[in-house]
Design a protein around this motif. Structure first.
Motif, PDB file in Angstrom:
ATOM      1  N   ARG A 107     -35.925  34.242  26.127  1.00  0.00           N
ATOM      2  CA  ARG A 107     -34.849  34.586  25.216  1.00  0.00           C
ATOM      3  C   ARG A 107     -35.342  34.449  23.788  1.00  0.00           C
ATOM      4  O   ARG A 107     -35.617  33.361  23.319  1.00  0.00           O
ATOM      5  N   TRP A 108     -35.481  35.557  23.072  1.00  0.00           N
ATOM      6  CA  TRP A 108     -35.924  35.494  21.681  1.00  0.00           C
ATOM      7  C   TRP A 108     -34.821  34.999  20.779  1.00  0.00           C
ATOM      8  O   TRP A 108     -35.065  34.510  19.691  1.00  0.00           O
ATOM      9  N   ASP A 109     -33.559  35.116  21.223  1.00  0.00           N
ATOM     10  CA  ASP A 109     -32.439  34.690  20.389  1.00  0.00           C
ATOM     11  C   ASP A 109     -31.991  33.269  20.696  1.00  0.00           C
ATOM     12  O   ASP A 109     -30.955  32.838  20.236  1.00  0.00           O
ATOM     13  N   PHE A 110     -32.777  32.530  21.477  1.00  0.00           N
ATOM     14  CA  PHE A 110     -32.455  31.149  21.769  1.00  0.00           C
ATOM     15  C   PHE A 110     -32.461  30.377  20.453  1.00  0.00           C
ATOM     16  O   PHE A 110     -33.278  30.648  19.580  1.00  0.00           O
ATOM     17  N   PRO A 111     -31.558  29.417  20.270  1.00  0.00           N
ATOM     18  CA  PRO A 111     -31.427  28.760  18.964  1.00  0.00           C
ATOM     19  C   PRO A 111     -32.572  27.805  18.635  1.00  0.00           C
ATOM     20  O   PRO A 111     -32.406  26.601  18.563  1.00  0.00           O
ATOM     21  N   THR A 112     -33.738  28.354  18.466  1.00  0.00           N
ATOM     22  CA  THR A 112     -34.892  27.598  17.997  1.00  0.00           C
ATOM     23  C   THR A 112     -35.736  28.518  17.121  1.00  0.00           C
ATOM     24  O   THR A 112     -35.785  29.723  17.367  1.00  0.00           O
ATOM     25  N   PHE A 113     -36.378  27.969  16.122  1.00  0.00           N
ATOM     26  CA  PHE A 113     -37.145  28.811  15.208  1.00  0.00           C
ATOM     27  C   PHE A 113     -38.431  29.323  15.845  1.00  0.00           C
ATOM     28  O   PHE A 113     -39.057  30.222  15.307  1.00  0.00           O
ATOM     29  N   ARG A 114     -38.809  28.789  17.001  1.00  0.00           N
ATOM     30  CA  ARG A 114     -40.030  29.241  17.662  1.00  0.00           C
ATOM     31  C   ARG A 114     -39.807  30.384  18.647  1.00  0.00           C
ATOM     32  O   ARG A 114     -40.752  30.878  19.250  1.00  0.00           O
ATOM     33  N   ALA A 115     -38.583  30.821  18.856  1.00  0.00           N
ATOM     34  CA  ALA A 115     -38.288  31.826  19.878  1.00  0.00           C
ATOM     35  C   ALA A 115     -38.999  33.148  19.608  1.00  0.00           C
ATOM     36  O   ALA A 115     -39.545  33.752  20.526  1.00  0.00           O
ATOM     37  N   ALA A 116     -39.004  33.610  18.374  1.00  0.00           N
ATOM     38  CA  ALA A 116     -39.656  34.885  18.056  1.00  0.00           C
ATOM     39  C   ALA A 116     -41.167  34.780  18.250  1.00  0.00           C
ATOM     40  O   ALA A 116     -41.792  35.712  18.776  1.00  0.00           O
ATOM     41  N   GLU A 117     -41.767  33.647  17.867  1.00  0.00           N
ATOM     42  CA  GLU A 117     -43.199  33.464  18.062  1.00  0.00           C
ATOM     43  C   GLU A 117     -43.545  33.448  19.548  1.00  0.00           C
ATOM     44  O   GLU A 117     -44.530  34.040  19.974  1.00  0.00           O
ATOM     45  N   ARG A 118     -42.722  32.777  20.321  1.00  0.00           N
ATOM     46  CA  ARG A 118     -42.964  32.700  21.770  1.00  0.00           C
ATOM     47  C   ARG A 118     -42.838  34.093  22.403  1.00  0.00           C
ATOM     48  O   ARG A 118     -43.661  34.467  23.243  1.00  0.00           O
ATOM     49  N   THR A 119     -41.835  34.841  22.003  1.00  0.00           N
ATOM     50  CA  THR A 119     -41.661  36.196  22.519  1.00  0.00           C
ATOM     51  C   THR A 119     -42.862  37.060  22.176  1.00  0.00           C
ATOM     52  O   THR A 119     -43.411  37.755  23.034  1.00  0.00           O
ATOM     53  N   PHE A 120     -43.280  37.031  20.917  1.00  0.00           N
ATOM     54  CA  PHE A 120     -44.431  37.820  20.480  1.00  0.00           C
ATOM     55  C   PHE A 120     -45.681  37.428  21.257  1.00  0.00           C
ATOM     56  O   PHE A 120     -46.423  38.280  21.738  1.00  0.00           O
ATOM     57  N   GLN A 121     -45.899  36.134  21.411  1.00  0.00           N
ATOM     58  CA  GLN A 121     -47.091  35.642  22.101  1.00  0.00           C
ATOM     59  C   GLN A 121     -47.098  36.083  23.555  1.00  0.00           C
ATOM     60  O   GLN A 121     -48.113  36.560  24.068  1.00  0.00           O
TER      61      GLN A 121
ATOM     62  N   ASP B 185     -49.561  44.155  16.171  1.00  0.00           N
ATOM     63  CA  ASP B 185     -49.694  43.981  14.728  1.00  0.00           C
ATOM     64  C   ASP B 185     -49.467  42.511  14.358  1.00  0.00           C
ATOM     65  O   ASP B 185     -48.382  42.105  13.977  1.00  0.00           O
ATOM     66  N   TYR B 186     -50.524  41.712  14.492  1.00  0.00           N
ATOM     67  CA  TYR B 186     -50.431  40.284  14.220  1.00  0.00           C
ATOM     68  C   TYR B 186     -50.169  39.996  12.748  1.00  0.00           C
ATOM     69  O   TYR B 186     -49.389  39.106  12.417  1.00  0.00           O
ATOM     70  N   ALA B 187     -50.816  40.729  11.877  1.00  0.00           N
ATOM     71  CA  ALA B 187     -50.692  40.468  10.439  1.00  0.00           C
ATOM     72  C   ALA B 187     -49.266  40.689   9.943  1.00  0.00           C
ATOM     73  O   ALA B 187     -48.723  39.861   9.211  1.00  0.00           O
ATOM     74  N   SER B 188     -48.648  41.776  10.351  1.00  0.00           N
ATOM     75  CA  SER B 188     -47.274  42.045   9.917  1.00  0.00           C
ATOM     76  C   SER B 188     -46.303  41.040  10.509  1.00  0.00           C
ATOM     77  O   SER B 188     -45.338  40.634   9.857  1.00  0.00           O
ATOM     78  N   PHE B 189     -46.547  40.632  11.751  1.00  0.00           N
ATOM     79  CA  PHE B 189     -45.683  39.619  12.356  1.00  0.00           C
ATOM     80  C   PHE B 189     -45.783  38.312  11.583  1.00  0.00           C
ATOM     81  O   PHE B 189     -44.782  37.674  11.291  1.00  0.00           O
ATOM     82  N   TYR B 190     -46.992  37.913  11.221  1.00  0.00           N
ATOM     83  CA  TYR B 190     -47.176  36.680  10.454  1.00  0.00           C
ATOM     84  C   TYR B 190     -46.479  36.774   9.094  1.00  0.00           C
ATOM     85  O   TYR B 190     -45.827  35.829   8.662  1.00  0.00           O
ATOM     86  N   GLU B 191     -46.609  37.909   8.422  1.00  0.00           N
ATOM     87  CA  GLU B 191     -45.944  38.083   7.126  1.00  0.00           C
ATOM     88  C   GLU B 191     -44.429  37.975   7.267  1.00  0.00           C
ATOM     89  O   GLU B 191     -43.761  37.360   6.442  1.00  0.00           O
ATOM     90  N   LYS B 192     -43.885  38.584   8.308  1.00  0.00           N
ATOM     91  CA  LYS B 192     -42.441  38.536   8.546  1.00  0.00           C
ATOM     92  C   LYS B 192     -41.996  37.107   8.827  1.00  0.00           C
ATOM     93  O   LYS B 192     -40.992  36.647   8.300  1.00  0.00           O
ATOM     94  N   ARG B 193     -42.742  36.382   9.646  1.00  0.00           N
ATOM     95  CA  ARG B 193     -42.361  35.022  10.012  1.00  0.00           C
ATOM     96  C   ARG B 193     -42.564  34.038   8.879  1.00  0.00           C
ATOM     97  O   ARG B 193     -41.890  33.020   8.816  1.00  0.00           O
ATOM     98  N   SER B 194     -43.491  34.297   7.973  1.00  0.00           N
ATOM     99  CA  SER B 194     -43.728  33.340   6.894  1.00  0.00           C
ATOM    100  C   SER B 194     -42.585  33.336   5.882  1.00  0.00           C
ATOM    101  O   SER B 194     -42.486  32.420   5.080  1.00  0.00           O
ATOM    102  N   ALA B 195     -41.708  34.320   5.942  1.00  0.00           N
ATOM    103  CA  ALA B 195     -40.561  34.363   5.033  1.00  0.00           C
ATOM    104  C   ALA B 195     -39.280  33.866   5.689  1.00  0.00           C
ATOM    105  O   ALA B 195     -38.227  33.908   5.087  1.00  0.00           O
ATOM    106  N   VAL B 196     -39.366  33.378   6.919  1.00  0.00           N
ATOM    107  CA  VAL B 196     -38.188  32.941   7.662  1.00  0.00           C
ATOM    108  C   VAL B 196     -38.192  31.422   7.753  1.00  0.00           C
ATOM    109  O   VAL B 196     -39.227  30.836   8.038  1.00  0.00           O
TER     110      VAL B 196
END
Length: 90
Positions: free
Chosen positions: A2-16, A53-64
Motif C-alpha cells: 500500500r503506497w498510501d499507508f500512513p507512513t512517509f516510507r510508503a512511496a519509497e517502498r513501492t518504488f523499490q 527514473d531514480y533521479a526524478s524520484f529522489y528529487e520528488k521525495r526530497s521535497a516531501v
C-alpha cells in the motif's frame, strides 16, 4: 503493498519493490513484461518506477516531509533544559 499507508516510507517502498520486480522480470534470453494493477496509476512512485527514473524520484521525495522538515541540533549542554535557557539568554 500500500503506497498510501500512513507512513512517509510508503512511496519509497513501492518504488523499490516495483523496480526490483521489473528488473527480475527482464532477465535471461526472453524479455520480461510487468503487469501492474492499481487504483492509482498516476502516483509518482508508480510513474517513476515505470520509467526506471531514480533521479526524478529522489528529487520528488526530497521535497516531501519529513526530509525537508527534519533537522539535527547538537549542543554542548548535558540536558535540553540547559540548552533552552542558555539559548534564550542570547
Amino acid at each position: 503493498m500500500r503506497w498510501d499507508f500512513p507512513t512517509f516510507r510508503a512511496a519509497e517502498r513501492t518504488f523499490q519493490l516495483l523496480t526490483q520486480v521489473a528488473g527480475r522480470a527482464g532477465r535471461g534470453e526472453t524479455p520480461g513484461k510487468v503487469v501492474l494493477q492499481t487504483f492509482h496509476p498516476d502516483h509518482y512512485a508508480i510513474q517513476f518506477a515505470q520509467k526506471h527514473d531514480y533521479a526524478s524520484f529522489y528529487e520528488k521525495r526530497s521535497a516531501v516531509p519529513p526530509l525537508d522538515a527534519l533537522s539535527a541540533v547538537q549542543t554542548p549542554w548535558p540536558t535540553s533544559w540547559y540548552a533552552v535557557t542558555s539559548w534564550s539568554k542570547r
